[in-house]
Design an enzyme around this catalytic site. Sequence first.
Site, PDB file in Angstrom:
ATOM      1  NE  ARG A  85       1.883  -2.232  -6.522  1.00 39.39           N
ATOM      2  CZ  ARG A  85       2.179  -3.381  -6.378  1.00 39.39           C
ATOM      3  NH1 ARG A  85       2.536  -4.301  -5.661  1.00 39.39           N
ATOM      4  NH2 ARG A  85       3.051  -3.608  -7.643  1.00 39.39           N
ATOM      5  CD  GLU A 142       3.962   0.577  -1.841  1.00 41.04           C
ATOM      6  OE1 GLU A 142       4.712  -0.592  -2.117  1.00 41.04           O
ATOM      7  OE2 GLU A 142       3.963   1.466  -2.845  1.00 41.04           O
ATOM      8  CB  SER A 150     -15.027   3.691  14.021  1.00 38.15           C
ATOM      9  OG  SER A 150     -15.629   2.110  14.239  1.00 38.15           O
TER      10      SER A 150
END
Lengths: 149, 149, 149, 149, 149, 149, 149, 149, 149, 149
Positions: F90, F93, F116
């Site tokens: 997830r 995604e 960063s």
Amino acid sequence: MSALTREDVTSMILSAKRQAGLTWEGIAEAIGMSPVWTHSAAMGMNAMPADKAEAITATLGLPQEAALILQESPTKIWSQTVPTDPCIYRLYEVVGVYGPTIKALIHEKFGDGIMSAIDFDMSVTRVENPKGDRVKIEMSGKYLSYNAW
Amino acid sequence: MSALTREDVTSMILSAKRQAGLTWEGIAEAIGMSPVWTHSAAMGMNAMPADKAEAITATLGLPQEAALILQESPTKIWSQTVPTDPCIYRLYEVVGVYGPTIKALIHEKFGDGIMSAIDFDMSVTRVENPKGDRVKIEMSGKYLSYNAW
Amino acid sequence: MSALTREDVTSMILSAKRQAGLTWEGIAEAIGMSPVWTHSAAMGMNAMPADKAEAITATLGLPQEAALILQESPTKIWSQTVPTDPCIYRLYEVVGVYGPTIKALIHEKFGDGIMSAIDFDMSVTRVENPKGDRVKIEMSGKYLSYNAW
Amino acid sequence: MSALTREDVTSMILSAKRQAGLTWEGIAEAIGMSPVWTHSAAMGMNAMPADKAEAITATLGLPQEAALILQESPTKIWSQTVPTDPCIYRLYEVVGVYGPTIKALIHEKFGDGIMSAIDFDMSVTRVENPKGDRVKIEMSGKYLSYNAW
Amino acid sequence: MSALTREDVTSMILSAKRQAGLTWEGIAEAIGMSPVWTHSAAMGMNAMPADKAEAITATLGLPQEAALILQESPTKIWSQTVPTDPCIYRLYEVVGVYGPTIKALIHEKFGDGIMSAIDFDMSVTRVENPKGDRVKIEMSGKYLSYNAW
Amino acid sequence: MSALTREDVTSMILSAKRQAGLTWEGIAEAIGMSPVWTHSAAMGMNAMPADKAEAITATLGLPQEAALILQESPTKIWSQTVPTDPCIYRLYEVVGVYGPTIKALIHEKFGDGIMSAIDFDMSVTRVENPKGDRVKIEMSGKYLSYNAW
Amino acid sequence: MSALTREDVTSMILSAKRQAGLTWEGIAEAIGMSPVWTHSAAMGMNAMPADKAEAITATLGLPQEAALILQESPTKIWSQTVPTDPCIYRLYEVVGVYGPTIKALIHEKFGDGIMSAIDFDMSVTRVENPKGDRVKIEMSGKYLSYNAW
Amino acid sequence: MSALTREDVTSMILSAKRQAGLTWEGIAEAIGMSPVWTHSAAMGMNAMPADKAEAITATLGLPQEAALILQESPTKIWSQTVPTDPCIYRLYEVVGVYGPTIKALIHEKFGDGIMSAIDFDMSVTRVENPKGDRVKIEMSGKYLSYNAW
Amino acid sequence: MSALTREDVTSMILSAKRQAGLTWEGIAEAIGMSPVWTHSAAMGMNAMPADKAEAITATLGLPQEAALILQESPTKIWSQTVPTDPCIYRLYEVVGVYGPTIKALIHEKFGDGIMSAIDFDMSVTRVENPKGDRVKIEMSGKYLSYNAW
Amino acid sequence: MSALTREDVTSMILSAKRQAGLTWEGIAEAIGMSPVWTHSAAMGMNAMPADKAEAITATLGLPQEAALILQESPTKIWSQTVPTDPCIYRLYEVVGVYGPTIKALIHEKFGDGIMSAIDFDMSVTRVENPKGDRVKIEMSGKYLSYNAW
């Protein structure tokens, strides 16, 4: 806790075959099946019916547990997406070059469907030829028609 | 500067075939070759001899330049390492499952070598069967022995 | 030389559907087929029988050539080995997580074989639930037994 | 330093099942859960509640530490992006062919969202059919709507 | 036959934004949504409710058809499995380095489940810092518990 | 010749934690660091300062050599380009769907640069919510501006 | 609707450079920047400050809109995971062969951290050498230390 | 039959270095070579001349057979096409972002050719800087011109 | 703005060659270079010296701008990691099967180094043979020794 | 059950060669074959005729079983699709850069066909050259013509 694995059984079969100087033709004849099916089941690419599993176990002198494992449905795995062995690569190449042609002719001869790779059998034979002998591979698979619903 | 490409020729053949209601069997018969070879050459997976290139050009009413292109040695490209079309995937699966078996039997019957995919021919036929008709694929390739030097 | 392609037909269907404010349920009902099959055939993932191809052509006001194209056996291609769309990825995840389980239960209930994805049908329905409605997907495929020969 | 691993537990379960001649249906019944969930938890694709972990440990005669491991949240890993086993590949093929269709129908029936693969359950059943029995897979997942904020 | 596509709409939005000298903050404020959601919906990664689709269409002077397209559920596609842009790669790196940690802490704090990426929202803010300002990303997703059945 | 490896240390930490019934929160508190950093350093995704390495070694009863290894700069490796575990996927995604959005907003708020992933920290917390508790992930990374020279 | 794209700008720069017989050294000098940075910004791998974007636009006679595009933060994309061009591949090979060495020496000289690729500059020079001139590449990047929190 | 492998030698070097509290600078000085070359040869990425192999063997107290192995030409293998360790990935990113620039400047300064990665050397140094110290990497490779024949 | 591209030049060369009924041998002879080099430069895999670029332009009647493009250093790209064309695949197979052998013999005959692919030339000839003519490929590349520093 | 494997035989050959201070030239001479073939058969990339297998076994003092294994047809596997070792990569690069050229010249000199990699032999020699010695690789493979049927 270290039960026999299918890999062990495959390796025992190869070792027993080498020591006994047997051929796949010979083993296949001994258990009353074709060489193609016999080799593929020995390699863990097909499950054996109980009588065939016992026959090969007896023929090669494998432990009894091997017969049980040979009857289980194997998880069929090949790790090379594109096979590197030249003998197997040539078959992959045939699928790449002639796959769309086979597809077009199946659709022309049968309709919208495929050739099954499950209800399927195959043979490999040597055909004499004065220009050099030839390998003949015959595949036969049930035609399966797509559903519309 | 926009010469006819091989893709154009393939697309013209498919279009002419659809409009004329032809089959691959029919086109193959018209040019005196097998359906497998005819389809694969039309798709750019084989080069045509001059007389066959002219025959198919005449049969389908293609421009003269098409006959020249059909005679050139094509660069054979397939873009899907693993084909997704179910009809072609089943063939890929057969190579994955039975490839090592075919290799073992070639070595047993011939020695250390391979089946050529170049000096090669193939047919696809329909076999009637009361349990459901079957697709029969027959491949024949020259056995090539590895060199030792 | 620029014949109508299957992609053109898919795009015409989507456009006509949007302009007419239709749903897939509605189009499916109009041609007397299920919504799942209707959508997949419209997307080029199934071939249509002649009467259904003509029905959808008439329903959506497509050109006559579209009906011919919808009857051809499409080459089924998906370009993402792992689908990125979250709605489709969840199905891929189900295959990764539960695939071995489905395999084990098929072997337990049927023997050594598979569920066909060709002699196959599917439905998608909405199930009301006080904790939140649920998507129900039902798949049905013919059991195919491996051959031994 | 060599603690029991989850792989050990999976392998112990498979071995105990084989030796006792049990089925997944039988084990599932013994612990009061469904066969799909029971198999997937045994394979390390789901965590077990404490009482179920103890029940399966008792049923199969596993060491006590196994019950603790079965309760931990497993890291779910599958190593083949495209599964090669034919039985599992067919499911992957279904996602490739029908994934966009399922997506379209979920959007039509529910709105912009997905079917959860977490708040999810599934069954696999055998359906008798005179033309050949069929595998029926039913999946049910909670509909989740995308957020807008 | 050349209907407006979602790619056209995305490109129109970017062009209108550049010409009008707008910012994503500004557009988001104009339609009463957050900048993150507004940008992602404009890029085709989220569907817009009807009123928001009309608001952005009005704000940017897009054609009426754009508002319809912005309401459709997009197919979310990213073509780079590993993103090369350094700004996006750093996020991928965070998932690689800290993904197992986030998983472990979710399991510790909630139980066996996941953070939803669907019932989800996010903000990006600038935090002043004498050693150099910092980017702050806050994600919030509903906890979803795995089912046992 | 068989020195202690970092994998050994990770595995010792997990085992000691399980046997002592500790949590990551608890271990983190014991060594005076955050749970996210503590877990990631224990997993070999961050190096520990000497005092923290000694503190965790003492807390968990690890051998002295472990403290030295925990101070070495680890080579950070993840083997799955696309993670399969649903909880980690997830997050992947989210990067695919919202990565371009985060990039656009960083450029809008800061200029041409990145967040960063080295001068970086993160927390994971549980937020109560009547519709279902939520996972909150907060990331903070220093803004780095591209050089022009 | 067809606005100028970044690809157009890159292609205009290359074309103007060829027609005017300019070198990258020359263009860089004209805008007062280094050749490395100038080429990479021209290729869309760096954003230009406003004055430099206007300088290069003036130098090469590009349209005014080009100066705006050159100031936008580009999405940096390379499509070959392993570059095939021999000149670029050698650099990839250097990373493969010497990457772990550079990492070890950075840790030895600085501590646990990395060399920034953002706060970074580089030069390419020709060094005369009687055995054959040499290419000298000098990279300089700010050391960034990992955070512990 | 269990001869010493190169992996054993690498692991012995790392272990001896850790136990003796040595640095790569120190080992390099002891054998009279640079730290970059010394580390890479110790890791199996370069072969050592006989005297250097014996010097490092003596310095670290390795068995005599190690000196033979360190002189063999290693097969240089890296298993991650895209390195995940952040310190090494930044170098990969530099090749992706600046590779085409380095190529263009080599062609401009030398002609049609490349920088050798074989007749090649490199150094890594620390450069003090009030805004934060910097890593300086200097590479020098012989220019090789393409042949025309 | 639509300048001639290298792809245009390649395509013009192929077209002019086909129309004039020329061979690569013939073109090579006309410009005084070898057929291998001539073909590869025509395909964009080598840069041409000015006189050769003008010679081929004159021979084939190409526009003057083509001669300039043929002199630029091309970016050498091949898009198939594993080539599918059977004629080219066989060469890839040779590298897979015999690559380690060539490496071992180079090390045995020369020391630790490689065969250059830059300071390199090659010929392809036909060798008559009563058992079937043979293709002979001769490659010659400068030996490059690894540096130690 | 632990039979000797081909990997064992390869490793025994390498070890015996190192201990005896032999070269591949020397071993090849001892068994009356070429160095290229001898090395590749020793590495498991070619099968040995019985007399050669016995000769190398005697020469190196290997166990009798090794001679049997050296006669079996090996499965030829290489695990790196793109080889990373610089010496082998250069050969891969040659195939990428010159593969299409070799193909074009084979078609020009022979017709539509390929060079066999099975009926194939190769040599590697050192050629003195005042500008630096050169590696010469000569390959010879039978021309195979495509079938038309």
